[in-house]
Design an enzyme around this catalytic site. Structure first.
Site, PDB file in Angstrom:
ATOM      1  N   HIS A 101       0.686  -1.090   0.050  1.00 42.33           N
ATOM      2  CA  HIS A 101      -0.004   0.059  -0.002  1.00 42.33           C
ATOM      3  C   HIS A 101       0.943   1.291   0.113  1.00 42.33           C
ATOM      4  O   HIS A 101       1.993   1.061   0.659  1.00 42.33           O
ATOM      5  CB  HIS A 101      -0.904   0.176   1.325  1.00 42.33           C
ATOM      6  CG  HIS A 101      -1.546  -1.153   1.631  1.00 42.33           C
ATOM      7  ND1 HIS A 101      -1.416  -2.080   1.949  1.00 42.33           N
ATOM      8  CD2 HIS A 101      -3.087  -1.089   1.342  1.00 42.33           C
ATOM      9  CE1 HIS A 101      -2.413  -2.937   2.516  1.00 42.33           C
ATOM     10  NE2 HIS A 101      -3.310  -2.403   1.953  1.00 42.33           N
ATOM     11  N   ASP A 104       2.088   1.984   3.701  1.00 42.32           N
ATOM     12  CA  ASP A 104       3.094   0.990   4.156  1.00 42.32           C
ATOM     13  C   ASP A 104       4.431   1.555   3.926  1.00 42.32           C
ATOM     14  O   ASP A 104       5.367   1.615   4.569  1.00 42.32           O
ATOM     15  CB  ASP A 104       3.034  -0.213   3.640  1.00 42.32           C
ATOM     16  CG  ASP A 104       1.747  -0.928   3.450  1.00 42.32           C
ATOM     17  OD1 ASP A 104       0.813  -0.705   4.210  1.00 42.32           O
ATOM     18  OD2 ASP A 104       1.581  -1.643   2.438  1.00 42.32           O
ATOM     19  N   HIS A 271     -10.688 -14.112   3.935  1.00 45.41           N
ATOM     20  CA  HIS A 271     -12.403 -13.445   3.652  1.00 45.41           C
ATOM     21  C   HIS A 271     -13.103 -14.436   3.234  1.00 45.41           C
ATOM     22  O   HIS A 271     -14.450 -14.219   3.513  1.00 45.41           O
ATOM     23  CB  HIS A 271     -11.706 -12.317   2.521  1.00 45.41           C
ATOM     24  CG  HIS A 271     -10.769 -11.345   3.088  1.00 45.41           C
ATOM     25  ND1 HIS A 271     -10.401 -10.281   1.950  1.00 45.41           N
ATOM     26  CD2 HIS A 271     -10.090 -11.064   4.011  1.00 45.41           C
ATOM     27  CE1 HIS A 271      -9.545  -9.653   2.704  1.00 45.41           C
ATOM     28  NE2 HIS A 271      -9.324 -10.107   3.721  1.00 45.41           N
ATOM     29  N   ASP A 296      -4.542 -14.032  -2.270  1.00 43.62           N
ATOM     30  CA  ASP A 296      -3.867 -13.628  -1.009  1.00 43.62           C
ATOM     31  C   ASP A 296      -3.954 -14.869  -0.111  1.00 43.62           C
ATOM     32  O   ASP A 296      -5.260 -15.074   0.412  1.00 43.62           O
ATOM     33  CB  ASP A 296      -4.906 -12.386  -0.297  1.00 43.62           C
ATOM     34  CG  ASP A 296      -4.140 -10.977  -0.973  1.00 43.62           C
ATOM     35  OD1 ASP A 296      -3.438 -11.098  -1.679  1.00 43.62           O
ATOM     36  OD2 ASP A 296      -4.683  -9.918  -0.201  1.00 43.62           O
ATOM     37  N   ASP A 307     -10.526 -12.037  11.061  1.00 43.47           N
ATOM     38  CA  ASP A 307      -9.651 -11.953  10.008  1.00 43.47           C
ATOM     39  C   ASP A 307      -8.256 -12.144  10.658  1.00 43.47           C
ATOM     40  O   ASP A 307      -7.564 -11.067  10.997  1.00 43.47           O
ATOM     41  CB  ASP A 307      -9.669 -10.851   9.335  1.00 43.47           C
ATOM     42  CG  ASP A 307      -8.886 -10.878   7.835  1.00 43.47           C
ATOM     43  OD1 ASP A 307      -8.416 -12.135   7.395  1.00 43.47           O
ATOM     44  OD2 ASP A 307      -8.667  -9.730   7.391  1.00 43.47           O
ATOM     45  N   ASP A 309      -5.523 -13.477   9.601  1.00 44.22           N
ATOM     46  CA  ASP A 309      -4.609 -13.383   8.652  1.00 44.22           C
ATOM     47  C   ASP A 309      -3.311 -14.188   9.044  1.00 44.22           C
ATOM     48  O   ASP A 309      -2.236 -13.899   9.227  1.00 44.22           O
ATOM     49  CB  ASP A 309      -3.881 -11.821   8.418  1.00 44.22           C
ATOM     50  CG  ASP A 309      -5.100 -11.299   7.700  1.00 44.22           C
ATOM     51  OD1 ASP A 309      -5.799 -11.661   6.889  1.00 44.22           O
ATOM     52  OD2 ASP A 309      -5.018  -9.959   7.987  1.00 44.22           O
ATOM     53  N   ASP A 339      -0.719 -12.553   2.402  1.00 39.36           N
ATOM     54  CA  ASP A 339      -1.306 -11.455   3.033  1.00 39.36           C
ATOM     55  C   ASP A 339      -1.718 -12.040   4.417  1.00 39.36           C
ATOM     56  O   ASP A 339      -2.768 -12.398   4.819  1.00 39.36           O
ATOM     57  CB  ASP A 339      -2.563 -11.059   2.507  1.00 39.36           C
ATOM     58  CG  ASP A 339      -2.980  -9.888   3.121  1.00 39.36           C
ATOM     59  OD1 ASP A 339      -2.331  -9.269   4.024  1.00 39.36           O
ATOM     60  OD2 ASP A 339      -4.028  -9.051   2.422  1.00 39.36           O
TER      61      ASP A 339
HETATM   62  C1  XLS Z   1      -7.353  -6.799   4.472  1.00 38.00           C
HETATM   63  C2  XLS Z   1      -6.944  -6.761   3.232  1.00 38.00           C
HETATM   64  C3  XLS Z   1      -6.224  -5.952   2.901  1.00 38.00           C
HETATM   65  C4  XLS Z   1      -5.749  -6.102   1.258  1.00 38.00           C
HETATM   66  C5  XLS Z   1      -4.941  -4.829   0.479  1.00 38.00           C
HETATM   67  O1  XLS Z   1      -8.090  -7.369   4.959  1.00 38.00           O
HETATM   68  O2  XLS Z   1      -6.669  -8.328   2.884  1.00 38.00           O
HETATM   69  O3  XLS Z   1      -4.624  -6.167   3.318  1.00 38.00           O
HETATM   70  O4  XLS Z   1      -5.306  -7.106   0.626  1.00 38.00           O
HETATM   71  O5  XLS Z   1      -5.502  -3.723   0.674  1.00 38.00           O
HETATM   72 NI    NI Z   2      -5.732  -9.119   1.319  1.00 37.95          NI
HETATM   73 NI    NI Z   3      -7.348  -9.672   4.884  1.00 38.39          NI
END
Ligand code: XLS
Ligand code: NI
Ligand code: NI
Length: 437
Positions: A101, A104, A271, A296, A307, A309, A339
């Site tokens: 991003h 970032d 997601h 991702d 989430d 991740d 991600d």
């Molecule tokens: C957040 C998203 C984000 C996107 C990019 O949950 O996964 O990280 O991949 O903005």
């Molecule tokens: Ni993402």
């Molecule tokens: Ni995410």
């Protein structure tokens, strides 16, 4: 290139018997699987936000991440150092791509002009490092959710100035992505949704989002950016409902606003599960529409409903993902983009290596398993056979759109009833899948 991780060597393939945690057990970049090398199939990508700027805080506690190179300031110089760190990391890991991003990589300034300049100053270092290492940008994106101005959304904000600010931010992020040779550009609608319908004009917000993306398509043409545009579905977090809630909702949105030819989907595992789907479901939906672009790669925790991740380690999951990808003929501009973030308790720099090595190995195994399943062909055969009653003259005619209800009645009346159903054999197929794991 050993300035920031002096104790960590370039990660090598050690094979399944290796006991060295800093070696790959399965990811062997030049090994050929089917028609391509693992490196070409998987197109691994490291994300800037989780790996280099996430302090590992949570709603109950401060960040724990130990990042010795970071001077703790929000300066451009610190961000430039971080860019060198990022490339040393990605190079040692041997991933061919990264993603970021705008916010970032470079700090937000006191105003938009200063933010643009900060981004340019860090992008210069990113470009140098890309040239030095050959590592490429998988996709860029704009952070339209962290700054408080985006509290009500960006392209769906009721505040027109916020919409304009977001447009200017995306314009700049597209320019930088283009300049860095990015293979794609992602739109994740972080706050494009609502917290309550009591204050929301949903139709108007969706129309605004449609216009926003149409302008992005126009600008893409104007600057000659050839990369792929992605939409990344997610049902909630941070808002209660996000408009890009899942693959089907995204496709419907894209069709409604004549955007489908210009976008593919970037699907994220965690997601999918937040939306109440399996990743495999989301992939099937996207592939069916010819719209799967990139993934991702991460995973949630079934006992924590958000989430999280996490890095993917479940071989069953990666095998399913790779089956989908092989089925669609592999990536073009997309990749397996991690991600994912290390846990708050895994706060040392070396944990970043363990996490990525595990994810890459899990996907390498998934690839080999999926390839073997396809070579064997029993699943494909079973499915083909399951629909074989459609292969007669009338079935074909229905599929082609040349039959009527009357034709069907004339066909079935003399039979008296439908032919007997065959078994779905779910358990047998589950056993067969496990034979490959
Ligand atoms: C957040 C998203 C984000 C996107 C990019 O949950 O996964 O990280 O991949 O903005
Ligand atoms: Ni993402
Ligand atoms: Ni995410």
């Amino acid at each position: 290139m050993t300035a920031f991780f002096p104790d960590i060597p370039k990660i090598q393939y050690g094979g399944p018997r290796s006991r060295n945690p800093l070696e790959f057990k399965h990811y062997n970049p030049d090994e050929v699987v089917g028609d391509k090398t693992m490196k070409e199939h998987l197109r691994f990508s490291v994300v800037y936000w989780h790996t280099f700027t996430n302090p590992l805080s949570d709603p109950f506690g401060a960040g724990t991440a130990l990042r010795p190179w970071d001077d703790g300031t929000n300066s451009v110089a610190n961000a430039q150092t971080r860019a060198r760190v990022a490339f040393e990391f990605i190079e040692k890991l041997g991933a061919p791509f990264y993603a970021f991003h705008d916010r970032d990589v470079a700090p937000e300034g006191r105003n938009l002009k200063e933010s643009h300049a900060n981004l340019d100053a860090v992008a210069k270092v990113l470009k140098e490092e890309q040239e030095r290492t050959g590592i490429k940008l998988l996709w860029g994106t704009a952070n339209l959710f962290s700054n408080p101005r985006y509290m009500h959304g960006a392209a769906t904000s009721p505040n027109f100035d916020v919409f304009a600010f977001a447009a200017a931010q995306v314009k700049k992020a597209m320019e930088v992505t283009h300049d860095l040779g990015g293979e794609g550009y992602t739109f994740w609608g972080g706050r494009e949704g609502y917290m309550t319908l009591l204050n929301t004009d949903m139709k108007r917000e969706l129309d605004h989002l449609g216009r926003f993306l149409q302008m992005a398509v126009d600008y893409k043409k104007q600057i000659g950016f050839q990369g792929t545009f992605y939409i990344e579905p997610k049902p909630k977090e941070p808002t209660k409902h996000q408009y890009d809630s899942d693959a089907a909702a995204c496709l419907n949105f894209l069709r409604t606003y004549d955007l489908l030819p210009h976008f593919k989907l970037n699907l994220e595992t965690n997601h999918a599960t937040l939306a109440g789907h399996e990743m495999m479901h989301e992939m099937e939906v996207a592939i069916g529409a010819g719209a799967l672009g990139s993934i991702d790669a991460n995973t949630g925790d079934y006992l924590l409903g958000w989430d999280t991740d996490q890095f993917p380690t479940n071989i069953y999951l990666t095998a399913q993902c790779m089956l989908g990808l092989l089925q669609m003929g592999g990536f073009t501009t997309g990749g397996v983009n991690f991600d994912a973030k290390v846990r708050r308790e895994s706060f040392e720099p070396v944990d970043l290596f363990h996490a990525h090595i595990g994810g890459m190995d899990a996907f390498a195994r998934g690839l080999k398993i999926a390839h073997a399943i396809r070579q064997d062909g029993r699943f494909a055969e079973f499915i083909k056979d399951r629909y074989s009653s459609w292969d007669g003259e009338l079935g074909r005619r229905v599929e082609a759109g040349g039959a009527s209800f009357a034709d069907l009645e004339a066909y079935i009346l003399p039979k008296g009833d439908a032919a007997k159903n065959p078994s779905g054999r779910q358990e047998m197929l589950e056993n067969l899948f496990n034979d490959y794991i």
